[in-house]
Design an enzyme around this catalytic site. Structure first.
Site, PDB file in Angstrom:
ATOM      1  N   ASP A  89      63.106   7.560  39.439  1.00  0.00           N
ATOM      2  CA  ASP A  89      63.540   7.046  40.739  1.00  0.00           C
ATOM      3  C   ASP A  89      62.391   6.768  41.707  1.00  0.00           C
ATOM      4  OD1 ASP A  89      66.239   7.067  40.049  1.00  0.00           O
ATOM      5  OD2 ASP A  89      66.467   9.166  40.618  1.00  0.00           O
TER       6      ASP A  89
ATOM      7  N   GLY B 213      66.633  27.794  37.928  1.00  0.00           N
ATOM      8  CA  GLY B 213      67.359  26.526  38.023  1.00  0.00           C
ATOM      9  C   GLY B 213      67.289  25.678  36.774  1.00  0.00           C
TER      10      GLY B 213
ATOM     11  N   PRO C 125      59.402  25.909  36.120  1.00  0.00           N
ATOM     12  CA  PRO C 125      59.828  27.300  36.322  1.00  0.00           C
ATOM     13  C   PRO C 125      61.214  27.518  35.726  1.00  0.00           C
ATOM     14  CG  PRO C 125      58.947  26.372  38.359  1.00  0.00           C
ATOM     15  CD  PRO C 125      59.110  25.236  37.409  1.00  0.00           C
ATOM     16  N   LYS C 126      61.493  28.744  35.324  1.00  0.00           N
ATOM     17  CA  LYS C 126      62.776  29.050  34.703  1.00  0.00           C
ATOM     18  C   LYS C 126      63.924  28.978  35.697  1.00  0.00           C
ATOM     19  CE  LYS C 126      64.973  32.514  31.743  1.00  0.00           C
ATOM     20  NZ  LYS C 126      64.806  33.812  31.024  1.00  0.00           N
TER      21      LYS C 126
ATOM     22  N   VAL D 223      68.007  15.109  34.304  1.00  0.00           N
ATOM     23  CA  VAL D 223      67.172  13.963  33.930  1.00  0.00           C
ATOM     24  C   VAL D 223      66.072  14.420  32.975  1.00  0.00           C
ATOM     25  CG1 VAL D 223      65.631  12.157  34.777  1.00  0.00           C
ATOM     26  CG2 VAL D 223      67.683  12.763  36.079  1.00  0.00           C
TER      27      VAL D 223
END
Length: 519
Positions: free
Chosen positions: A120, A60, A57-58, A37
């Site tokens: 959402d 994921g 953060p990097k 998203v």
């Protein structure tokens, strides 16, 4: 203000969102998150030429986001969100799943008066994203006010599937023409006539035809604007687009084939109302010379070449001459020509004049009748032109006579329904004339726009209110003006007259009635 004036002001229903297209070139947009998203939000922002900062953060990180970081398309901070990240930002887009963090970011954004969207979590949003489609400069967006976003996707696909191929080219080419017209006629005082002329072009030309505009045709249209609007008139070149009439008179006909001319009535607009004879004529002609008001759905049925009349305001007589001369030129070449006219050729369609014109050059026109909107429009709008005990007679008049004269209106009769064709653009003058001839202020009036077409609309009011209603909601030509007590013959509650409805004829696949205002 009297009570009638108050009733004509619509009451807001509430619950809508204010839909705008926001120009955000060089605007600072903050995106928080690292999933798909977030990647979608980043892409949409970059596509709108915004400058994007990503906080995440990097670990994921979505692959698309990683690529954009490597390409230096965005500014990235490998950490969690901090309040200082809001400084200088114009918009915040949050795609986290942690509700507590999202509430904190939303609260801080509101303190800094920065609009925020939280994926959402509608209650935290200042705005929502819509289901969008883009092709070059053309953008379509569908909103369900965050109630059913997945359904919005389906609705968007449905709308896009109905667009003709190359529609974005039409947008680009009309934009080029618009700029050329502004450059050639830049005065602030010319703004209204520029907009009106372009509106006529966009409204009446088939979309497929606009898609196919060549550079030469754009230049030709620019010259047409100059002639039509008269700011460079007096050159004596009014018929340059066609062969001169004297030349046509000496153009020999082909000895092996004699041309054929048919004047065909296209009916009120919906292809379902074409007669079988009319359908046969337009599908077998070599060339069709069509009035500009002939709807696109009928034009689409024509497999051969179509020429659209250049009938813009103030140019009707010249455009009529051009179409007549074009017909003679084609007939002398042995072509099978159809002159396609709205409604019926002999009812304010200049059909009789055209019969005499072509006869002068040795061609006898065949005339194929069509359903006239003087009968069809009231019927489709739920208005009987005669009704027992209400109206036992009806009269048809044109709102645009020769040399733009007003119709000869007889004194008011409570038992007569009067139908005006080609009158909406002169509505205030006609209403003033009706009052002069004794029509009472509370006499019912209706306007049926684009009768039988999918976007048919009916406006209802009175002699005293109809001009104000039209000024408020606007009009989409062509429209039929109906005046008389029969206008309300089938209205259940005349104290609450619906002023705007869509057609409710399932035979034609049209929409159910929708009231958007009351009189």
């Amino acid at each position: 203000m009297d009570s009638t004036g108050i009733q004509n002001i619509p009451t807001p229903r509430g619950g809508a969102s204010l839909i705008v297209a926001w120009r955000c070139q060089k605007r600072q947009i903050l995106v928080i998150g690292n999933g798909s998203v977030a990647a979608s939000r980043v892409y949409s922002s970059l596509d709108a030429d915004a400058e994007v900062t990503l906080i995440s953060p990097k670990v994921g990180m979505n692959h698309e986001l990683s690529v954009r970081i490597e390409r230096s398309e965005i500014t990235w901070f490998d950490r969690e969100f901090e309040e200082s990240d809001l400084v200088g930002k114009d918009m915040v887009l949050v795609t986290l799943e942690d509700r507590v963090k999202c509430e904190q970011i939303a609260s801080l954004s509101k303190e800094h008066k920065i609009p925020i969207n939280v994926a959402d979590m509608n209650d935290l949003c200042d705005f929502w994203f819509m289901s969008t489609y883009r092709d070059q400069s053309l953008q379509l967006a569908v909103s369900t006010n965050a109630q059913a976003p997945k359904l919005a996707n389906r609705l968007r696909r449905h709308l896009v599937s109905s667009l003709p191929d190359g529609i974005a080219d039409a947008v680009q080419k009309v934009g080029i023409l618009r700029q050329k017209i502004r450059d050639s006629d830049p005065s602030i005082l010319s703004r209204s006539r520029r907009m009106h002329w372009l509106a006529q072009l966009c409204e009446y030309w088939p979309l497929e035809r606009l898609c196919q505009l060549s550079e030469e045709e754009i230049e030709s249209l620019l010259e047409s604007y100059k002639v039509d609007e008269g700011y460079k008139s007096g050159s004596g070149d009014e018929c340059d687009l066609l062969t001169d009439v004297k030349t046509l008179a000496h153009l020999p006909a082909r000895p092996d084939k004699k041309g054929r001319i048919r004047l065909v009535g296209a009916g009120p607009g919906n292809p379902d109302f074409l007669t079988r004879a009319a359908y046969e004529a337009i599908t077998t002609a070599d060339v069709v010379l069509a009035d500009k008001l002939v709807p696109e759905d009928i034009i689409k049925l024509i497999p051969s070449e179509v020429k659209i009349a250049r009938k813009f305001p103030g140019n009707a007589d010249q455009a009529q001459t051009e179409m007549n001369l074009a017909g003679v030129e084609l007939l002398k070449k042995g072509k099978n020509v159809v002159r396609l006219k709205c409604g019926d050729p002999f009812l304010f369609g200049r059909g009789g004049e055209e019969v005499l014109f072509f006869r002068k050059y040795g061609f006898e026109a065949e005339v194929i009748p069509g359903i006239s909107s003087c009968m069809a429009a009231p019927l489709l709008g739920g208005i009987p032109v005669t009704h027992r005990g209400v109206a036992n007679q009806f009269m048809v008049a044109t709102g645009t006579g020769k040399n733009c004269t007003l119709p000869d209106i007889p004194p008011y009769s409570s038992i007569r329904t009067t139908v005006f064709l080609m009158a909406i653009h002169r509505l205030p003058l006609i209403i003033e004339d009706l009052i002069t001839h004794g029509y009472p202020a509370d006499c019912p009036v209706a306007i049926v726009e684009r009768a039988s077409c999918p976007d048919q609309r009916v406006l209802r009011g009175t002699i005293n209110t109809i001009c104000e209603i039209v000024k408020r909601v606007g009009t989409t030509p062509p429209g039929t003006l109906i005046v008389g007590q029969a206008v309300n013959a089938l209205v259940n509650n005349v104290d609450e007259i619906v002023t705007e409805t869509k057609s409710s004829y399932p035979l034609l696949g049209l929409h159910e009635p929708e009231s958007i205002g009351c009189n």
